[in-house]
Design a protein around this motif. Structure first.
Motif, PDB file in Angstrom:
ATOM      1  N   UNK A  17      -3.190  32.423 -25.718  1.00  0.00           N
ATOM      2  CA  UNK A  17      -3.385  31.330 -26.678  1.00  0.00           C
ATOM      3  C   UNK A  17      -3.950  30.122 -25.945  1.00  0.00           C
ATOM      4  N   UNK A  18      -5.251  29.894 -26.107  1.00  0.00           N
ATOM      5  CA  UNK A  18      -5.948  28.836 -25.383  1.00  0.00           C
ATOM      6  C   UNK A  18      -6.922  28.129 -26.326  1.00  0.00           C
ATOM      7  N   UNK A  19      -7.298  26.904 -25.941  1.00  0.00           N
ATOM      8  CA  UNK A  19      -8.342  26.222 -26.705  1.00  0.00           C
ATOM      9  C   UNK A  19      -9.414  25.706 -25.746  1.00  0.00           C
ATOM     10  N   UNK A  20     -10.379  24.971 -26.300  1.00  0.00           N
ATOM     11  CA  UNK A  20     -11.532  24.560 -25.489  1.00  0.00           C
ATOM     12  C   UNK A  20     -11.463  23.110 -25.031  1.00  0.00           C
ATOM     13  N   UNK A  60      -7.313  43.732 -35.639  1.00  0.00           N
ATOM     14  CA  UNK A  60      -6.425  43.257 -34.577  1.00  0.00           C
ATOM     15  C   UNK A  60      -7.224  42.906 -33.327  1.00  0.00           C
ATOM     16  N   UNK A  61      -8.178  43.764 -32.992  1.00  0.00           N
ATOM     17  CA  UNK A  61      -9.021  43.514 -31.821  1.00  0.00           C
ATOM     18  C   UNK A  61      -9.856  42.258 -31.998  1.00  0.00           C
ATOM     19  N   UNK A  62     -10.405  42.066 -33.189  1.00  0.00           N
ATOM     20  CA  UNK A  62     -11.227  40.889 -33.451  1.00  0.00           C
ATOM     21  C   UNK A  62     -10.420  39.597 -33.308  1.00  0.00           C
ATOM     22  N   UNK A  63      -9.184  39.618 -33.782  1.00  0.00           N
ATOM     23  CA  UNK A  63      -8.325  38.437 -33.646  1.00  0.00           C
ATOM     24  C   UNK A  63      -8.079  38.114 -32.178  1.00  0.00           C
ATOM     25  N   UNK A  64      -7.865  39.148 -31.370  1.00  0.00           N
ATOM     26  CA  UNK A  64      -7.643  38.956 -29.935  1.00  0.00           C
ATOM     27  C   UNK A  64      -8.897  38.380 -29.277  1.00  0.00           C
ATOM     28  N   UNK A  65     -10.063  38.931 -29.616  1.00  0.00           N
ATOM     29  CA  UNK A  65     -11.316  38.467 -29.026  1.00  0.00           C
ATOM     30  C   UNK A  65     -11.635  37.035 -29.446  1.00  0.00           C
ATOM     31  N   UNK A  66     -11.331  36.708 -30.683  1.00  0.00           N
ATOM     32  CA  UNK A  66     -11.546  35.331 -31.135  1.00  0.00           C
ATOM     33  C   UNK A  66     -10.627  34.358 -30.393  1.00  0.00           C
ATOM     34  N   UNK A  67      -9.453  34.844 -29.988  1.00  0.00           N
ATOM     35  CA  UNK A  67      -8.571  34.015 -29.175  1.00  0.00           C
ATOM     36  C   UNK A  67      -9.216  33.653 -27.851  1.00  0.00           C
ATOM     37  N   UNK A  68      -9.883  34.633 -27.218  1.00  0.00           N
ATOM     38  CA  UNK A  68     -10.601  34.356 -25.973  1.00  0.00           C
ATOM     39  C   UNK A  68     -11.785  33.419 -26.247  1.00  0.00           C
ATOM     40  N   UNK A  69     -12.465  33.661 -27.340  1.00  0.00           N
ATOM     41  CA  UNK A  69     -13.622  32.843 -27.722  1.00  0.00           C
ATOM     42  C   UNK A  69     -13.230  31.385 -27.927  1.00  0.00           C
ATOM     43  N   UNK A  83     -12.757  36.866 -17.187  1.00  0.00           N
ATOM     44  CA  UNK A  83     -11.595  35.990 -17.164  1.00  0.00           C
ATOM     45  C   UNK A  83     -11.812  34.803 -18.107  1.00  0.00           C
ATOM     46  N   UNK A  84     -11.416  34.934 -19.388  1.00  0.00           N
ATOM     47  CA  UNK A  84     -11.481  33.793 -20.286  1.00  0.00           C
ATOM     48  C   UNK A  84     -10.391  32.774 -19.945  1.00  0.00           C
ATOM     49  N   UNK A  85     -10.713  31.494 -20.055  1.00  0.00           N
ATOM     50  CA  UNK A  85      -9.727  30.463 -19.736  1.00  0.00           C
ATOM     51  C   UNK A  85      -9.885  29.268 -20.669  1.00  0.00           C
ATOM     52  N   UNK A  86      -8.811  28.531 -20.806  1.00  0.00           N
ATOM     53  CA  UNK A  86      -8.811  27.328 -21.625  1.00  0.00           C
ATOM     54  C   UNK A  86      -7.464  26.642 -21.498  1.00  0.00           C
ATOM     55  N   UNK A  87      -7.305  25.547 -22.190  1.00  0.00           N
ATOM     56  CA  UNK A  87      -6.026  24.852 -22.152  1.00  0.00           C
ATOM     57  C   UNK A  87      -4.987  25.660 -22.921  1.00  0.00           C
ATOM     58  N   UNK A  88      -3.819  25.949 -22.327  1.00  0.00           N
ATOM     59  CA  UNK A  88      -2.793  26.712 -23.042  1.00  0.00           C
ATOM     60  C   UNK A  88      -2.271  25.952 -24.262  1.00  0.00           C
ATOM     61  N   UNK A  89      -2.136  26.663 -25.371  1.00  0.00           N
ATOM     62  CA  UNK A  89      -1.567  26.048 -26.569  1.00  0.00           C
ATOM     63  C   UNK A  89      -0.289  26.765 -26.990  1.00  0.00           C
ATOM     64  N   UNK A  90       0.123  27.757 -26.216  1.00  0.00           N
ATOM     65  CA  UNK A  90       1.393  28.457 -26.451  1.00  0.00           C
ATOM     66  C   UNK A  90       1.837  29.034 -25.115  1.00  0.00           C
ATOM     67  N   UNK A  91       3.138  29.115 -24.881  1.00  0.00           N
ATOM     68  CA  UNK A  91       3.623  29.650 -23.603  1.00  0.00           C
ATOM     69  C   UNK A  91       3.301  31.135 -23.469  1.00  0.00           C
TER      70      UNK A  91
END
Length: 205
Positions: A23-26, A87-96, A180-188
């Motif tokens: 769970x990350x954001x931009x 389910x896969x699309x939701x996961x990929x959108x999380x990385x996006x 390696x997708x990365x962003x600011x964590x929004x959930x632990x």
């Protein structure tokens, strides 16, 4: 542990704190120039077999990062049945939703050259290059986390390899190993379960 903490506390605190974040954001934490410096330091100082330095890295941020995950979503949508893709699309959108992605490659030209130079170790060199990349990935991952980002390691290769190579003009000798997708964590991160060390470590004195 007291002696260890006194000697290398900062290092092992970083080791302990590195986790997998989905769970990350931009939100911006480091500038792109600072991210580039982090990547450069990691690549420059990561160890490699025979000091071969065959690791290759691509940093994607902003629209380029988004484009990678659009490519991945498109590729997997063509391969997975509709009832499984949601389910896969939701996961990929999380990385996006993150800020950027680091792509890790090995240069097969360097690997092949080493195999010719050291025929005794020919069969081992490909696995050593995988190990080289794993070390580099860990350095980058831990560095990003120390900066305040959350990251994870993904493996949508080789499904996306050709589209990635075409989109960013990647040399044909560069073999994609991880994303390696990365962003600011929004959930632990999820709670981590630890197996007993009794059957994982042996010490002989």
């Amino acid at each position: 542990m007291v002696l260890l903490q006194e000697k290398v506390s900062d290092f092992y605190n970083a080791v302990k704190e590195r986790r997998t974040y989905y769970s990350i954001n931009n939100e911006i934490i480091l500038t792109n120039e600072e991210l580039e410096e982090l990547i450069n330091l990691s690549v420059l100082h990561a160890p490699s077999a025979f000091n071969s330095q065959g690791d290759r890295v691509v940093l994607l941020v902003g629209e380029q990062h988004t484009k990678l995950w659009d490519i991945t979503i498109e590729t997997l949508s063509e391969r997975l049945p509709a009832d499984r893709f949601a389910t896969t699309e939701a996961k990929l959108n999380g990385f996006k939703n993150g800020y950027g992605t680091v792509l890790f490659f090995e240069d097969l030209d360097v690997s092949n050259e080493l195999q010719e130079k050291f025929p005794t170790y020919k069969d081992n060199i490909p696995s050593w290059f995988q190990q080289n990349s794993g070390i580099l990935q860990y350095i980058v991952w831990t560095g990003l986390e120390q900066a305040g980002y959350g990251a994870s390691v993904q493996h949508y290769n080789p499904l996306i390899d050709e589209k990635v190579r075409k989109e960013w003009n990647i040399p044909t000798s560069w073999n994609l190993l991880a994303q390696m997708p990365f962003g600011k964590p929004i959930a632990p991160p999820k709670e981590k379960q630890y197996q007993s060390l009794d059957h994982r470590v042996k010490v002989f004195k």
